[in-house]
Motif scaffolding. Sequence first.
Motif, PDB file in Angstrom:
ATOM      1  N   ILE A   6      80.537  22.343 158.912  1.00 30.38           N
ATOM      2  CA  ILE A   6      79.237  22.890 159.333  1.00 30.38           C
ATOM      3  C   ILE A   6      79.454  24.135 160.202  1.00 30.38           C
ATOM      4  CG2 ILE A   6      77.220  22.433 160.796  1.00 30.38           C
ATOM      5  CD1 ILE A   6      77.401  19.506 159.733  1.00 30.38           C
ATOM      6  N   HIS A   7      80.445  24.047 161.059  1.00 27.30           N
ATOM      7  CA  HIS A   7      80.784  25.166 161.944  1.00 27.30           C
ATOM      8  C   HIS A   7      81.085  26.430 161.128  1.00 27.30           C
ATOM      9  CE1 HIS A   7      82.579  26.913 165.555  1.00 27.30           C
ATOM     10  NE2 HIS A   7      83.539  27.368 164.790  1.00 27.30           N
ATOM     11  N   TRP A   8      81.904  26.300 160.087  1.00 32.22           N
ATOM     12  CA  TRP A   8      82.258  27.463 159.263  1.00 32.22           C
ATOM     13  C   TRP A   8      81.060  27.971 158.466  1.00 32.22           C
ATOM     14  CZ3 TRP A   8      85.850  30.465 160.485  1.00 32.22           C
ATOM     15  CH2 TRP A   8      87.005  29.986 161.109  1.00 32.22           C
ATOM     16  N   ILE A   9      80.225  27.035 158.015  1.00 38.65           N
ATOM     17  CA  ILE A   9      79.018  27.455 157.283  1.00 38.65           C
ATOM     18  C   ILE A   9      78.106  28.281 158.188  1.00 38.65           C
ATOM     19  CG2 ILE A   9      76.865  26.596 156.244  1.00 38.65           C
ATOM     20  CD1 ILE A   9      78.579  24.254 155.100  1.00 38.65           C
ATOM     21  N   LEU A  10      77.980  27.837 159.443  1.00 36.83           N
ATOM     22  CA  LEU A  10      77.129  28.570 160.387  1.00 36.83           C
ATOM     23  C   LEU A  10      77.683  29.968 160.643  1.00 36.83           C
ATOM     24  CD1 LEU A  10      76.134  25.828 162.988  1.00 36.83           C
ATOM     25  CD2 LEU A  10      74.685  26.939 161.270  1.00 36.83           C
ATOM     26  N   ILE A  11      79.005  30.073 160.763  1.00 38.41           N
ATOM     27  CA  ILE A  11      79.618  31.389 160.989  1.00 38.41           C
ATOM     28  C   ILE A  11      79.360  32.296 159.783  1.00 38.41           C
ATOM     29  CG2 ILE A  11      81.847  32.585 161.162  1.00 38.41           C
ATOM     30  CD1 ILE A  11      82.745  30.348 163.059  1.00 38.41           C
ATOM     31  N   ALA A  12      79.497  31.723 158.579  1.00 37.44           N
ATOM     32  CA  ALA A  12      79.263  32.519 157.365  1.00 37.44           C
ATOM     33  C   ALA A  12      77.811  33.002 157.318  1.00 37.44           C
ATOM     34  CB  ALA A  12      79.591  31.685 156.125  1.00 37.44           C
ATOM     35  N   ILE A  13      76.878  32.113 157.674  1.00 36.68           N
ATOM     36  CA  ILE A  13      75.459  32.493 157.672  1.00 36.68           C
ATOM     37  C   ILE A  13      75.216  33.606 158.690  1.00 36.68           C
ATOM     38  CG2 ILE A  13      73.127  31.696 158.293  1.00 36.68           C
ATOM     39  CD1 ILE A  13      73.915  28.966 157.037  1.00 36.68           C
ATOM     40  N   ALA A  14      75.847  33.500 159.854  1.00 38.06           N
ATOM     41  CA  ALA A  14      75.662  34.519 160.891  1.00 38.06           C
ATOM     42  C   ALA A  14      76.184  35.870 160.416  1.00 38.06           C
ATOM     43  CB  ALA A  14      76.364  34.088 162.177  1.00 38.06           C
ATOM     44  N   ILE A  15      77.355  35.864 159.769  1.00 33.09           N
ATOM     45  CA  ILE A  15      77.935  37.122 159.275  1.00 33.09           C
ATOM     46  C   ILE A  15      77.021  37.732 158.208  1.00 33.09           C
ATOM     47  CG2 ILE A  15      79.854  38.100 157.937  1.00 33.09           C
ATOM     48  CD1 ILE A  15      81.682  36.078 159.457  1.00 33.09           C
ATOM     49  N   VAL A  18      73.928  39.342 159.788  1.00 34.99           N
ATOM     50  CA  VAL A  18      74.229  40.628 160.425  1.00 34.99           C
ATOM     51  C   VAL A  18      74.379  41.712 159.352  1.00 34.99           C
ATOM     52  CG1 VAL A  18      75.989  41.918 161.701  1.00 34.99           C
ATOM     53  CG2 VAL A  18      75.244  39.668 162.518  1.00 34.99           C
ATOM     54  N   ALA A  19      75.065  41.387 158.236  1.00 36.60           N
ATOM     55  CA  ALA A  19      75.267  42.365 157.161  1.00 36.60           C
ATOM     56  C   ALA A  19      73.931  42.765 156.548  1.00 36.60           C
ATOM     57  CB  ALA A  19      76.191  41.790 156.090  1.00 36.60           C
ATOM     58  N   ILE A  20      73.053  41.782 156.296  1.00 37.57           N
ATOM     59  CA  ILE A  20      71.744  42.083 155.714  1.00 37.57           C
ATOM     60  C   ILE A  20      70.921  42.906 156.698  1.00 37.57           C
ATOM     61  CG2 ILE A  20      69.546  41.061 154.983  1.00 37.57           C
ATOM     62  CD1 ILE A  20      71.306  38.687 153.870  1.00 37.57           C
TER      63      ILE A  20
END
Length: 146
Positions: A6-15, A18-20
Motif C-alpha cells: 500500500i505504501h508503494w502504491i501511495l507513492i506511485a499515486i503521489a508521483i 505531481v506529473a499530471i
Amino acid sequence: MKLRRIHWILIAIAIAAVAIGAAVFHLMMTPPDDLDLARSKPTEQRAYVASIAPETEPLQQGELHAWVLTVTTPDNKPVEGATIAVDGGMPQHGHGLPTSPQMTSYLGEGRYRIEGVKFNMGGWWELKFAISAPPGDDRVTFNLKL
Ligand SMILES: [Cu+2]
C-alpha cells in the motif's frame, strides 16, 4: 507485507499526481510555440485586412492602454465609418478580457482608436474584432504574448 505494498502504491499515486499537475500547469501557462503573432492579417471571410498597433510598447501588464486598429479592403483602400466591437481573453485560462474595450474615435485613413484594453496577467491573449461596414460583417483574431 500488505502494508508495504500500500505504501508503494501511495507513492506511485503521489508521483503521478505531481506529473499530471505539472503537465496541466504547463498547458495553462505556456503559449503554443507556433502561435501566429502577426499584427496584420486578412479577416476570416477576407472582406478586410486588419492591422493592430498598441499606442505604447512594450505592453504593460495591468495597465489600461489604447490600440489603433487599421481596416482596409483587400486592395488596400481605407475602410471608413465601420462599427467595431472588441472582445478577447485567454484561451488557455477560459476567461475573457478584464475590461470592455471600446472603439472611441475614427482617426482617418481607416484607423480606429480602441480604448480601455487591459491585460491583467502574463501569457497568451487573444484580441478579437468584429468589423461591420458596407463591404460586410467580418471578424479577426490577433494573438498576443505577454
Ligand atoms: Cu488568465
